[in-house]
Design an enzyme around this catalytic site. Structure first.
Site, PDB file in Angstrom:
ATOM      1  N   HIS A  27      12.286  10.578  36.527  1.00 19.69           N
ATOM      2  CA  HIS A  27      11.701   9.763  37.594  1.00 19.69           C
ATOM      3  C   HIS A  27      12.607   9.753  38.824  1.00 19.69           C
ATOM      4  O   HIS A  27      12.166  10.068  39.939  1.00 19.69           O
ATOM      5  CB  HIS A  27      11.494   8.335  37.086  1.00 19.69           C
ATOM      6  CG  HIS A  27      10.840   7.426  38.091  1.00 19.69           C
ATOM      7  ND1 HIS A  27       9.489   7.238  38.146  1.00 19.69           N
ATOM      8  CD2 HIS A  27      11.369   6.667  39.084  1.00 19.69           C
ATOM      9  CE1 HIS A  27       9.195   6.407  39.144  1.00 19.69           C
ATOM     10  NE2 HIS A  27      10.338   6.035  39.721  1.00 19.69           N
ATOM     11  N   GLU A  28      13.871   9.390  38.615  1.00 21.73           N
ATOM     12  CA  GLU A  28      14.802   9.326  39.747  1.00 21.73           C
ATOM     13  C   GLU A  28      15.088  10.721  40.300  1.00 21.73           C
ATOM     14  O   GLU A  28      15.327  10.891  41.501  1.00 21.73           O
ATOM     15  CB  GLU A  28      16.104   8.642  39.319  1.00 21.73           C
ATOM     16  CG  GLU A  28      15.940   7.192  38.884  1.00 21.73           C
ATOM     17  CD  GLU A  28      15.331   6.311  39.958  1.00 21.73           C
ATOM     18  OE1 GLU A  28      15.533   6.598  41.156  1.00 21.73           O
ATOM     19  OE2 GLU A  28      14.636   5.335  39.605  1.00 21.73           O
ATOM     20  N   HIS A  31      12.506  11.460  42.885  1.00 21.41           N
ATOM     21  CA  HIS A  31      12.861  10.862  44.175  1.00 21.41           C
ATOM     22  C   HIS A  31      13.947  11.687  44.871  1.00 21.41           C
ATOM     23  O   HIS A  31      13.881  11.941  46.081  1.00 21.41           O
ATOM     24  CB  HIS A  31      13.383   9.434  43.973  1.00 21.41           C
ATOM     25  CG  HIS A  31      12.337   8.456  43.554  1.00 21.41           C
ATOM     26  ND1 HIS A  31      11.109   8.354  44.176  1.00 21.41           N
ATOM     27  CD2 HIS A  31      12.341   7.505  42.576  1.00 21.41           C
ATOM     28  CE1 HIS A  31      10.400   7.396  43.595  1.00 21.41           C
ATOM     29  NE2 HIS A  31      11.125   6.873  42.625  1.00 21.41           N
TER      30      HIS A  31
END
Length: 346
Positions: A27-28, A31
């Site tokens: 997820h990170e 980003h």
């Protein structure tokens, strides 16, 4: 207690924690990758939360490993406040910021799809919705369902995959279901009775028949993987619907403790069970993050969408207040759910 028995208890928990952290890293990482693509400065990319184990700096970014493997973050310049520095998040266009905001959830969804591809690729056959055979003394066989029936819907819910069949059966509140099938080229609706089973105090319909498998090809694997991905996605929205209408309560939700327990039990069962629950979890997390709930990525996307349409930002004090309130509610729910998880364990 022997070392082997301790290890057999501990290793599934370790696997569950590492998988949880994998979801967060993906997820990170989404980003981070989107930020780099949009030329946004990333001040720190951290795996884990809490006290730092070690860190190093490469370019403009500090990379950290921290002790608590239940989190992580991608800290971008100007992410939470205006910054005049070149390459800040706040200085970029609305579309660029929207891409960065949703990239984490999209990566979770991509991970879920890839896990599903692995599961189906590892099977001997690709599942269908056609009845292949019945268990001994199957109740459904004596109430109208026959071998060769292709299930099209269950209680009004359209069926496309074997997963849909399982979902349709387990959501039924009673033992008689309205099942639409295709038989000999004709569509007909049957009222099919099943045996009710019970698990952890909740009754559900027992699936007493087997579904037909077909030959596995690259095309059939990809097609079935895409359909199964959609099925898992629909399961998330059906769960939210059931929660909102009161079919399930907070006691039925699972937080980190309950999730680790579920994943560790799946790890003890088989690799396929572990991968299946992992795919459902990462898709669940990806979709949940896209909901327009304050403090989540979906809420930030919603605000950016409004900024793009109306050419005006929500005042910072209001944005912070709404995010703080949303975070407080989410943390409160998490505390309640975690307490429920712990009481279930003991």
């Amino acid at each position: 207690m022997s070392f082997s028995s301790v290890w057999n208890t501990v290793y599934p928990i370790i696997i569950a924690i590492l998988f949880f952290e994998l979801i967060i890293i993906v997820h990170e990482g989404g980003h981070f990758a989107a930020a780099r693509l949009m030329k946004i400065k990333v001040n720190e990319f951290s795996i884990g939360m809490g006290p730092k184990i070690f860190s190093f700096t490469k370019g403009e970014t500090k990379y950290s490993l921290r002790w608590i493997l239940f989190g992580g973050y991608c800290a971008m310049e100007g992410e939470d406040e205006a910054s005049s520095e070149a390459g800040s998040f706040s200085s970029k266009s609305v579309p660029a910021r929207m891409l960065v905001v949703v990239a984490g959830a999209l990566m979770n969804l991509l991970l879920g799809f890839l896990i599903i591809v692995c599961i189906i690729s590892n099977q001997n056959l690709v599942g269908t919705t056609t009845v292949a055979k019945f268990d001994d003394n199957a109740v459904s066989a004596s109430s109208g369902l026959i071998v060769g029936d292709t299930i099209k819907s269950i209680d009004g819910m359209r069926v496309f995959t074997a997963t849909d069949v399982e979902t349709g059966l387990t959501r039924s509140p009673d033992d008689t279901l309205s099942i639409t099938v295709e038989r000999n080229g004709k569509i007909q609706t049957l009222e099919v009775k099943f045996q009710m089973e019970e698990y952890e105090g909740r009754k559900y319909v027992g699936m007493d028949f087997w579904l037909l498998g077909k030959e596995k090809t690259v095309g059939s694997v990809l097609k079935n993987s895409a359909a199964t991905f959609v099925s898992y996605t629909r399961m998330v929205f059906l769960s939210v619907h059931d929660l909102l209408v009161g079919r399930y309560g907070l006691s039925d939700l699972s937080g980190p403790v309950g999730t680790v327990s579920v994943v560790s039990n799946a790890a003890k069962t088989s690799l396929n069970s572990l991968l299946r629950i992992s795919a459902i979890l990462t898709i669940n997390i990806g979709l949940f993050n896209l909901f327009p709930i304050p403090a989540l990525d979906g809420w930030r996307f919603f605000l950016l969408l409004g900024e793009g349409v109306f050419r005006k930002k929500l005042p910072a004090k209001w944005e912070y207040a709404i995010n703080a309130a949303g975070l407080a509610v989410l943390l409160g729910v998490m505390v309640l759910v975690t307490f429920s998880d712990v009481t279930k364990l003991f």
